[in-house]
Design a protein around this motif. Structure first.
Motif, mmCIF file in Angstrom:
data_model
loop_
_atom_site.group_PDB
_atom_site.id
_atom_site.type_symbol
_atom_site.label_atom_id
_atom_site.label_comp_id
_atom_site.label_asym_id
_atom_site.label_seq_id
_atom_site.Cartn_x
_atom_site.Cartn_y
_atom_site.Cartn_z
ATOM 1 N N LEU A 187 0.765 -1.178 0.260
ATOM 2 C CA LEU A 187 0.405 -0.028 -0.085
ATOM 3 C C LEU A 187 0.980 0.649 -0.044
ATOM 4 O O LEU A 187 0.623 2.458 -0.664
ATOM 5 C CB LEU A 187 -1.177 0.135 1.467
ATOM 6 N N ASP A 188 2.080 1.326 0.744
ATOM 7 C CA ASP A 188 2.863 2.619 0.747
ATOM 8 C C ASP A 188 3.419 2.840 -0.757
ATOM 9 O O ASP A 188 3.346 3.811 -1.853
ATOM 10 C CB ASP A 188 4.113 1.986 1.865
ATOM 11 N N ALA A 189 3.992 1.481 -1.033
ATOM 12 C CA ALA A 189 4.129 1.423 -2.575
ATOM 13 C C ALA A 189 3.693 1.962 -3.641
ATOM 14 O O ALA A 189 3.621 3.076 -4.503
ATOM 15 C CB ALA A 189 4.650 0.125 -2.912
ATOM 16 N N GLN A 190 2.123 1.794 -3.564
ATOM 17 C CA GLN A 190 1.389 1.833 -4.110
ATOM 18 C C GLN A 190 1.039 3.988 -3.893
ATOM 19 O O GLN A 190 0.652 4.494 -5.336
ATOM 20 C CB GLN A 190 -0.168 1.774 -3.533
ATOM 21 N N GLU A 191 0.944 3.901 -2.762
ATOM 22 C CA GLU A 191 0.600 5.175 -2.333
ATOM 23 C C GLU A 191 2.020 6.614 -3.328
ATOM 24 O O GLU A 191 1.709 6.925 -3.331
ATOM 25 C CB GLU A 191 0.647 5.282 -0.911
ATOM 26 N N ASP A 192 2.868 5.999 -3.140
ATOM 27 C CA ASP A 192 4.060 7.033 -3.114
ATOM 28 C C ASP A 192 4.128 6.828 -4.972
ATOM 29 O O ASP A 192 5.063 7.852 -5.292
ATOM 30 C CB ASP A 192 5.617 6.149 -2.413
ATOM 31 N N PHE A 193 4.213 5.328 -5.669
ATOM 32 C CA PHE A 193 4.237 5.245 -6.694
ATOM 33 C C PHE A 193 3.327 4.568 -7.806
ATOM 34 O O PHE A 193 3.760 4.863 -9.229
ATOM 35 C CB PHE A 193 5.858 5.224 -7.018
ATOM 36 N N GLY A 194 2.249 4.645 -7.229
ATOM 37 C CA GLY A 194 1.358 3.814 -8.247
ATOM 38 C C GLY A 194 0.865 4.997 -9.496
ATOM 39 O O GLY A 194 1.375 6.164 -9.304
ATOM 40 N N GLU A 195 -0.229 4.583 -10.135
ATOM 41 C CA GLU A 195 -0.877 5.672 -10.959
ATOM 42 C C GLU A 195 -1.568 6.369 -10.693
ATOM 43 O O GLU A 195 -1.508 7.357 -11.100
ATOM 44 C CB GLU A 195 -1.919 4.125 -11.804
ATOM 45 N N ALA A 196 -1.800 6.530 -9.175
ATOM 46 C CA ALA A 196 -3.234 7.838 -8.840
ATOM 47 C C ALA A 196 -1.734 8.246 -8.013
ATOM 48 O O ALA A 196 -2.080 10.186 -7.008
ATOM 49 C CB ALA A 196 -3.911 6.950 -8.403
ATOM 50 N N SER A 197 -0.914 8.333 -7.703
ATOM 51 C CA SER A 197 0.111 9.368 -7.140
ATOM 52 C C SER A 197 0.098 10.111 -7.151
ATOM 53 O O SER A 197 0.018 10.450 -8.766
ATOM 54 C CB SER A 197 1.930 8.129 -6.983
ATOM 55 N N ALA A 198 0.913 11.328 -6.806
ATOM 56 C CA ALA A 198 1.269 12.858 -7.022
ATOM 57 C C ALA A 198 2.567 12.182 -8.209
ATOM 58 O O ALA A 198 3.014 13.610 -8.804
ATOM 59 C CB ALA A 198 1.916 13.324 -5.818
ATOM 60 N N CYS A 199 3.260 11.277 -7.995
ATOM 61 C CA CYS A 199 4.423 11.530 -9.425
ATOM 62 C C CYS A 199 3.742 11.649 -10.393
ATOM 63 O O CYS A 199 4.456 12.284 -11.407
ATOM 64 C CB CYS A 199 4.859 9.951 -9.496
ATOM 65 N N TRP A 200 2.749 11.486 -10.737
ATOM 66 C CA TRP A 200 2.665 11.334 -12.131
ATOM 67 C C TRP A 200 1.638 12.646 -12.161
ATOM 68 O O TRP A 200 1.411 13.139 -13.680
ATOM 69 C CB TRP A 200 2.024 10.466 -12.942
ATOM 70 N N THR A 201 0.973 13.221 -11.606
ATOM 71 C CA THR A 201 0.175 14.345 -11.944
ATOM 72 C C THR A 201 1.542 16.152 -11.694
ATOM 73 O O THR A 201 0.354 16.795 -11.589
ATOM 74 C CB THR A 201 -1.076 14.780 -10.797
#
Length: 281
Positions: A108-122
């Protein structure tokens, strides 16, 4: 050594300990805080303060601000936003897959940080690059701790590596291969069953990794007027002719190798390329 159950505390944990990428987007780090304006006892004429502004009215009667803007204005970064559609998220996808297999509790932490819905890609391309760099670091840690776990391979094909920088995907790692780096694995896959101590071809030569180079490079072939491997020239190397099926044309005998199951042509070509590059150890 860091235990497997801390894989999710690699890139993702370090990124969380720092500032999340988008936290930096709302404030200009170079902007200065405005100082106090002149007042009584300052020794300055308030009317001479270049930071002062005054207002006039435009043709519509609305106020118009004149004078330079204050230095304390909060601005946003000038980088263009991105929805991540043009960003290669492969390293982060792989990192999440690695965590899912080796440490489900950190998923869950990994998805929160780097998943499709994370701030990384917005955010901006710079934000995405920061996340990708962090994912690569975490994936490298995961691969080092679980080298046989395919989910933690840094790559599955060459196009996931820096091809322009000469990298290739070698056994799950992106690295710059040395000439002939893939030849020993070829021998391990197709030849070692017979060309091993006690094997059916052990009387000819052994191809285990510790002795293969010395046993075939610049060594005379048995039954043909060639060297087994002539560095720099695959056409003068009996080993290549034997796997290529052209050994009879150069004075050899016997079946094509491996017997009953010729190598794929791309593998034969890879051997030729290695020999032409000098057959390095």
């Amino acid at each position: 050594m860091v235990p497997i159950d801390r894989l999710d505390r690699g890139a993702g944990y370090r990124l969380r300990q720092r500032q999340r990428p988008l936290d930096t987007l709302t404030t200009n780090p170079t902007a200065s805080t405005p100082g106090p304006g002149p007042g009584p006892g300052s020794g300055q004429d308030p009317t001479a303060n270049p930071g002062d502004t005054s207002t006039t009215s435009d043709d519509t009667g609305g106020p118009v601000t004149e004078g330079p803007p204050t230095s304390g204005t909060t601005t946003t970064t000038t980088d263009d936003p991105t929805d991540g559609s043009s960003t290669d998220r492969t390293p982060c996808n792989r990192y999440i897959e690695c965590v899912a297999v080796t440490n489900p509790g950190g998923l869950l932490d990994a998805q929160e940080d780097f998943g499709e819905a994370s701030a990384c890609w917005t955010g901006t391309p710079a934000d995405a690059e920061l996340c990708i760099t962090a994912c690569k670091a975490g994936l490298a840690q995961g691969h080092a701790l679980a080298p046989d776990e395919p989910a933690c391979f840094e790559c599955a094909s060459d196009d996931e590596c820096d091809v322009g920088g000469g990298e290739a995907c070698v056994e799950g790692n992106c690295e710059v291969p040395t000439p002939g780096a893939a030849v020993q694995p070829i021998g391990n896959t197709y030849c070692i069953e017979c060309h091993v101590q006690g094997g059916s071809a052990s009387g000819w030569f052994i191809l285990t990794e510790d002795v293969a180079y010395d046993n075939i490079v610049n060594q005379p072939a048995l039954g043909a007027p060639l060297l087994l491997v002539a560095p720099g020239d695959h056409q003068s190397s009996y080993l290549w002719h034997r796997v290529n099926g052209s050994h009879l044309e150069v004075g050899g005998s016997g079946p094509q190798m491996p017997p009953g199951a010729p190598l794929p042509q791309d593998v034969i070509d890879e051997i030729a390329a290695c020999l032409d590059q000098g057959a390095p150890p």
